[in-house]
Design a protein around this motif. Structure first.
Motif, PDB file in Angstrom:
ATOM      1  N   ALA A 240       0.846  -1.188   0.000  1.00 18.45           N
ATOM      2  CA  ALA A 240       0.000   0.000   0.000  1.00 18.45           C
ATOM      3  C   ALA A 240       0.885   1.243   0.000  1.00 18.45           C
ATOM      4  CB  ALA A 240      -0.907   0.006   1.231  1.00 18.45           C
ATOM      5  N   THR A 241       0.422   2.288  -0.644  1.00 13.48           N
ATOM      6  CA  THR A 241       1.228   3.510  -0.674  1.00 13.48           C
ATOM      7  C   THR A 241       1.366   4.106   0.726  1.00 13.48           C
ATOM      8  OG1 THR A 241      -0.760   4.780  -1.224  1.00 13.48           O
ATOM      9  CG2 THR A 241       0.657   4.059  -3.061  1.00 13.48           C
ATOM     10  N   ARG A 242       0.339   3.929   1.549  1.00 13.99           N
ATOM     11  CA  ARG A 242       0.372   4.391   2.938  1.00 13.99           C
ATOM     12  C   ARG A 242      -0.826   3.790   3.658  1.00 13.99           C
ATOM     13  NH1 ARG A 242      -3.331   8.592   3.804  1.00 13.99           N
ATOM     14  NH2 ARG A 242      -4.320   9.387   1.902  1.00 13.99           N
ATOM     15  N   PHE A 243      -0.851   3.932   4.981  1.00 16.98           N
ATOM     16  CA  PHE A 243      -2.008   3.492   5.739  1.00 16.98           C
ATOM     17  C   PHE A 243      -3.121   4.530   5.631  1.00 16.98           C
ATOM     18  CE2 PHE A 243      -4.397   3.786   9.780  1.00 16.98           C
ATOM     19  CZ  PHE A 243      -5.068   2.567   9.698  1.00 16.98           C
ATOM     20  N   ASN A 244      -4.309   4.080   5.237  1.00 17.61           N
ATOM     21  CA  ASN A 244      -5.468   4.955   5.100  1.00 17.61           C
ATOM     22  C   ASN A 244      -6.650   4.288   5.804  1.00 17.61           C
ATOM     23  OD1 ASN A 244      -7.871   6.234   4.198  1.00 17.61           O
ATOM     24  ND2 ASN A 244      -6.830   6.978   2.359  1.00 17.61           N
ATOM     25  N   ARG A 245      -7.059   4.865   6.920  1.00 16.30           N
ATOM     26  CA  ARG A 245      -8.130   4.250   7.704  1.00 16.30           C
ATOM     27  C   ARG A 245      -9.415   4.117   6.891  1.00 16.30           C
ATOM     28  NH1 ARG A 245     -10.048   7.276  13.099  1.00 16.30           N
ATOM     29  NH2 ARG A 245     -10.093   8.991  11.603  1.00 16.30           N
ATOM     30  N   GLU A 246      -9.703   5.089   6.041  1.00 18.44           N
ATOM     31  CA  GLU A 246     -10.968   5.084   5.302  1.00 18.44           C
ATOM     32  C   GLU A 246     -11.039   3.952   4.282  1.00 18.44           C
ATOM     33  OE1 GLU A 246     -13.270   7.066   6.334  1.00 18.44           O
ATOM     34  OE2 GLU A 246     -11.883   8.023   7.756  1.00 18.44           O
ATOM     35  N   SER A 247      -9.938   3.644   3.642  1.00 18.32           N
ATOM     36  CA  SER A 247      -9.954   2.635   2.571  1.00 18.32           C
ATOM     37  C   SER A 247      -9.309   1.313   2.988  1.00 18.32           C
ATOM     38  CB  SER A 247      -9.225   3.178   1.340  1.00 18.32           C
ATOM     39  OG  SER A 247      -7.872   3.480   1.649  1.00 18.32           O
ATOM     40  N   PHE A 248      -8.898   1.214   4.248  1.00 10.05           N
ATOM     41  CA  PHE A 248      -8.100   0.068   4.693  1.00 10.05           C
ATOM     42  C   PHE A 248      -8.796  -1.264   4.438  1.00 10.05           C
ATOM     43  CE2 PHE A 248      -7.028  -3.028   8.001  1.00 10.05           C
ATOM     44  CZ  PHE A 248      -5.663  -3.144   7.815  1.00 10.05           C
ATOM     45  N   TRP A 249     -10.018  -1.425   4.946  1.00 11.09           N
ATOM     46  CA  TRP A 249     -10.656  -2.734   4.851  1.00 11.09           C
ATOM     47  C   TRP A 249     -11.033  -3.093   3.416  1.00 11.09           C
ATOM     48  CZ3 TRP A 249      -9.617  -5.782   8.542  1.00 11.09           C
ATOM     49  CH2 TRP A 249      -9.465  -5.309   9.850  1.00 11.09           C
ATOM     50  N   ALA A 250     -11.403  -2.110   2.631  1.00 10.18           N
ATOM     51  CA  ALA A 250     -11.683  -2.388   1.213  1.00 10.18           C
ATOM     52  C   ALA A 250     -10.417  -2.862   0.512  1.00 10.18           C
ATOM     53  CB  ALA A 250     -12.236  -1.143   0.539  1.00 10.18           C
ATOM     54  N   ASP A 251      -9.286  -2.244   0.866  1.00  9.95           N
ATOM     55  CA  ASP A 251      -8.008  -2.621   0.273  1.00  9.95           C
ATOM     56  C   ASP A 251      -7.616  -4.037   0.702  1.00  9.95           C
ATOM     57  OD1 ASP A 251      -5.984  -1.907  -1.459  1.00  9.95           O
ATOM     58  OD2 ASP A 251      -4.723  -1.015   0.085  1.00  9.95           O
ATOM     59  N   ILE A 252      -7.855  -4.353   1.985  1.00 10.30           N
ATOM     60  CA  ILE A 252      -7.569  -5.701   2.488  1.00 10.30           C
ATOM     61  C   ILE A 252      -8.343  -6.744   1.691  1.00 10.30           C
ATOM     62  CG2 ILE A 252      -7.965  -7.273   4.437  1.00 10.30           C
ATOM     63  CD1 ILE A 252      -5.529  -5.571   4.884  1.00 10.30           C
ATOM     64  N   ASN A 253      -9.631  -6.519   1.537  1.00 12.88           N
ATOM     65  CA  ASN A 253     -10.474  -7.525   0.879  1.00 12.88           C
ATOM     66  C   ASN A 253     -10.215  -7.613  -0.617  1.00 12.88           C
ATOM     67  OD1 ASN A 253     -11.729  -8.374   3.234  1.00 12.88           O
ATOM     68  ND2 ASN A 253     -13.277  -6.769   3.128  1.00 12.88           N
ATOM     69  N   THR A 254      -9.909  -6.477  -1.240  1.00  7.58           N
ATOM     70  CA  THR A 254      -9.600  -6.497  -2.674  1.00  7.58           C
ATOM     71  C   THR A 254      -8.315  -7.275  -2.942  1.00  7.58           C
ATOM     72  OG1 THR A 254     -10.696  -4.366  -3.021  1.00  7.58           O
ATOM     73  CG2 THR A 254      -9.114  -5.070  -4.696  1.00  7.58           C
ATOM     74  N   SER A 255      -7.344  -7.098  -2.079  1.00  6.03           N
ATOM     75  CA  SER A 255      -6.046  -7.761  -2.260  1.00  6.03           C
ATOM     76  C   SER A 255      -6.059  -9.195  -1.762  1.00  6.03           C
ATOM     77  CB  SER A 255      -4.956  -6.991  -1.511  1.00  6.03           C
ATOM     78  OG  SER A 255      -5.169  -7.037  -0.099  1.00  6.03           O
ATOM     79  N   GLY A 256      -7.022  -9.535  -0.876  1.00  2.00           N
ATOM     80  CA  GLY A 256      -7.039 -10.865  -0.272  1.00  2.00           C
ATOM     81  C   GLY A 256      -5.981 -11.039   0.796  1.00  2.00           C
ATOM     82  N   ALA A 257      -5.511  -9.941   1.377  1.00  2.00           N
ATOM     83  CA  ALA A 257      -4.420  -9.993   2.362  1.00  2.00           C
ATOM     84  C   ALA A 257      -4.824 -10.806   3.582  1.00  2.00           C
ATOM     85  CB  ALA A 257      -4.033  -8.582   2.780  1.00  2.00           C
ATOM     86  N   THR A 258      -3.871 -11.589   4.088  1.00  2.00           N
ATOM     87  CA  THR A 258      -4.119 -12.472   5.234  1.00  2.00           C
ATOM     88  C   THR A 258      -3.268 -12.123   6.445  1.00  2.00           C
ATOM     89  OG1 THR A 258      -2.502 -14.023   4.302  1.00  2.00           O
ATOM     90  CG2 THR A 258      -4.830 -14.423   3.796  1.00  2.00           C
ATOM     91  N   ILE A 259      -2.161 -11.400   6.236  1.00  2.00           N
ATOM     92  CA  ILE A 259      -1.211 -11.094   7.313  1.00  2.00           C
ATOM     93  C   ILE A 259      -1.004  -9.583   7.376  1.00  2.00           C
ATOM     94  CG2 ILE A 259       1.110 -11.487   8.225  1.00  2.00           C
ATOM     95  CD1 ILE A 259      -0.471 -14.049   8.097  1.00  2.00           C
TER      96      ILE A 259
END
Length: 526
Positions: A240-259
Motif C-alpha cells: 500500500a502507498t500508505r495506511f489509510n483508515r478510510e480505505s483500509f478494509w476495502a483494500d484488504i479484501n480487494t487484495s485478499g491480504a491475510t497477514i
C-alpha cells in the motif's frame, strides 16, 4: 537475500512477489529487474560493501532498488522522503553514500542540502530527469532504468553476481532519533533472515499468504517483517502507498491480504472507526506488531475476526518476544523466541527478581541474529552491548510464567512527587477517551525539583472537547498520581519519520500559553 530471490525466481517464477495499484510483479520479474539495476549501479562505481541510499515512498521501485543493491553485495540505506533537511544531511554524510535513489518530485529536498553533503556524487532519479537541471547542481543525474548502462541495454545473463553471505551487511537502518542524532544500526543478511523466520514461525506464514504492508518501506517493520517474510517463505506482499483508515478494509479484501504487520497507532485508528455489520467479513487472519494498546486486543479481535499478536523488539535486536497465545487476554508482549535470551537488569547490570522492573537486555545464541553495531560509532556500540548483552533502553519485567511485559522507555519516565511514572501508561489511559486520537505525555520542570506531568492531545475530528472537560474526566478515569497538571490540545505532534513522538521537542518547547493548567483554572490570572 539475492540467493532467496534467485531461488524463487527459478522454482516459482510466475508467482507474485508484489501486488500494488499497478498490478503484480512476479518473482521472476523482480529478480530480472533487481539484477539489471544492480548492473547499472555497478557501472556507476558501486562496489561490494558500498552504501547506496534509497529515498522513496512505498512503491515497487523501492523494492527493486533495495534488491538490486543487494545483488551486487552493496548495502542499502533507507531514507524517509519526509526527513527534515538536518536529518537528511546527517544520514547521507554519516553513511558516506555516493549514490542516492529518489523520485523527481523530491529533488528540491536534495537541492536544499546539497551544499552540506560531503560524499554524494550520483543521483538516480525516478519519473524522469528534471528540465532544466537546477543551476549549480553538484551531482551527476541518471534516469532510473534497470539494465541500461551508457544507454545500452544489458542482458541479465551478462551480469556476474558476487556471493553474498549471512555475515555481509544488508542495510544500515537509522534509528528514529527520538532522543538525539540518529544512529545507523548495521543489519546483516543473517539478521534480516532471522527477523523473517520469527514472523513465519509465529504467524504461520506460508507461500499462500498475502502480507499487507502499509508501514513505510524505509522502516524496519516493513522491510524485516513485511517484505522479508515473503522473500523467505515465497509469499506475496501487497504494498500500500500508505495506511489509510478510510480505505483500509476495502483494500484488504480487494487484495485478499491475510497477514498484517502493524504499528500500534494503526490499531487505535481502526478501533475508533464507526462499527458496521460487516466488520468481521475480511480476509485477514493474523496481525502482529508493537504495541497493542491496553484494552484494545480482545475487542478488536472479536470485532474484526482475526488474531492479534503482541510483540516486543527493536531494530537492533529484532522481535525477540511474541505473544501467540490466542487465550492470553493480558497485555504481556509474549514469551522469548527460541534462540534468544532476555535478562532484566538494574542500574549496575545485575539481574533483578521475577516481577521486578528493570532494563530489558537481549542476546542471541547464533551469530548475525542481531545487529552488528552502530555504523562509525564504536563508543555507542560498546555502550549498548556492554557485558555481552544488548541494552535496549526499554524497561520491563518477566513474570512467573516467563512472559515479558513492557513498561516504558528509560528516557520516557516522568519523575513526579518522588514517583517514577510511565508516560506510556498515562497515554494509554487518555487514548481510551472517545474524543482522543493521539496523546503524548512528558515531564516539565517542577517547583518541587522533579517534574510536573504534561500531556499534548490531538482530538478526533468532529469532537468538540475542551482541556478543562478532559481534566474533569481524569477525576474518574486516571489515577491521581498520573493526572497531568497541564493539558495542551494541539493540531499536530512532532514526529520522527517512523511515526514516533519526539518527546525531547515537547520538553524543549515547554508549556504553551494556551495549555490548561489544573492549578490555574480558566478565567483566573497568575
Amino acid at each position: 537475500m539475492p540467493a532467496l530471490l534467485a531461488l524463487h525466481a527459478r522454482l516459482r517464477g510466475s508467482h507474485a512477489l508484489l501486488l500494488d495499484e499497478f498490478g503484480e510483479m512476479t518473482y521472476a520479474a523482480a529478480y530480472h529487474d533487481a539484477v539489471a539495476l544492480g548492473a547499472a549501479l555497478a557501472h556507476l562505481g558501486v562496489k561490494r560493501g558500498d552504501r547506496v541510499a534509497i529515498m522513496l515512498p512505498n512503491r515497487r521501485e523501492f523494492v527493486v532498488s533495495w534488491f538490486g543493491v543487494a545483488t551486487i553485495g552493496a548495502v542499502e540505506v533507507p531514507v524517509s522522503p519526509n526527513n527534515s533537511a538536518e536529518r537528511l544531511a546527517h544520514i547521507l554524510n554519516h553513511s558516506q553514500c555516493r549514490v542516492l535513489v529518489l523520485q523527481a518530485s523530491d529533488l528540491d529536498q536534495l537541492v536544499a542540502v546539497a551544499h552540506a553533503l560531503s560524499h554524494l556524487e550520483h543521483i538516480v532519479v525516478l519519473d524522469g530527469l528534471p528540465e532544466p537541471i537546477p543551476a549549480g547542481f553538484p551531482f551527476e543525474l541518471h534516469e532510473w532504468a534497470p539494465g541500461v548502462v551508457d544507454e545500452r541495454p544489458v542482458a541479465v545473463s551478462e551480469v556476474e553476481l558476487p556471493a553474498v553471505a549471512m555475515w555481509d551487511q544488508a542495510v544500515v537502518m537509522y534509528t528514529s532519533g527520538s532522543t538525539g542524532p540518529a544512529k545507523g544500526a548495521m543489519i546483516s543478511h543473517g539478521h534480516h533472515y532471522m527477523s523473517a523466520y520469527q514472523a513465519i514461525v509465529s504467524a504461520g506464514i506460508t507461500a499462500d499468504d498475502i502480507i499487507y504492508v502499509a508501514t513505510p518501506l524505509h522502516h524496519n517493520m516493513a522491510q524485516a517483517y513485511g517484505v522479508m517474510p515473503a522473500l523467505v517463505s515465497g509469499a506475496t506482499v501487497h504494498l500500500a502507498t500508505r495506511f489509510n483508515r478510510e480505505s483500509f478494509w476495502a483494500d484488504i479484501n480487494t487484495s485478499g491480504a491475510t497477514i498484517l504487520p502493524f504499528v500500534g497507532a494503526m490499531l487505535v485508528l481502526l478501533a475508533k472507526s464507526p462499527e458496521t455489520a460487516g466488520d468481521a467479513d475480511n480476509t485477514l487472519r493474523v496481525g502482529f506488531g508493537v504495541p497493542i494498546p491496553a484494552g484494545i486486543k480482545r475487542p478488536f479481535e472479536e470485532r474484526f475476526g482475526l488474531q492479534l499478536m503482541h510483540c516486543y523488539g527493536s531494530t537492533e535486536a529484532s522481535i525477540v518476544a511474541w505473544n501467540t497465545d490466542e487465550n492470553d487476554t493480558s497485555n504481556a508482549v509474549g514469551r522469548i523466541f527460541d534462540g534468544y535470551h532476555v535478562r532484566i537488569v538494574d542500574g549496575n547490570d545485575l539481574p533483578v527478581a521475577v516481577g521486578e522492573i528493570g532494563e530489558i537486555c537481549v542476546r542471541a545464541d547464533e551469530p548475525y541474529a542481531m545487529f552488528s553495531g552502530y555504523l562509525n560509532d564504536p563508543a555507542k556500540t560498546a555502550e549498548s552491548t556492554r557485558n555481552l548483552w544488548f541494552h535496549t533502553g526499554d524497561r520491563g519485567w518477566l513474570d512467573d510464567e516467563d512472559r515479558l511485559w513492557f513498561s516504558d522507555r528509560i528516557g520516557d519516565v516522568i519523575r513526579h512527587k518522588g514517583e517514577n511514572i510511565s508516560a506510556y501508561e498515562i497515554e494509554q489511559l487518555f487514548v481510551n477517551h472517545p474524543a482522543v486520537s493521539l496523546a503524548a505525555a512528558y515531564g516539565v520542570p517542577s517547583d518541587l525539583g522533579d517534574e510536573e506531568i504534561a500531556i499534548a492531545i490531538i482530538t478526533r475530528p468532529g469532537h468538540d472537547l475542551s482541556a478543562a472537560e478532559l481534566f474533569g474526566w481524569c477525576n474518574t478515569a486516571v489515577p491521581r498520581y498520573m493526572r497531568p497538571r497541564y493539558i495542551d490540545l494541539v493540531e499536530e505532534l512532532p514526529l520522527t519519520t517512523t511515526g514516533k513522538v519526539e518527546k525531547y521537542k515537547l520538553r524543549q518547547r515547554g508549556i504553551s500559553s494556551t495549555a490548561f493548567d489544573a492549578r490555574r483554572p480558566p478565567g483566573t490570572t497568575s
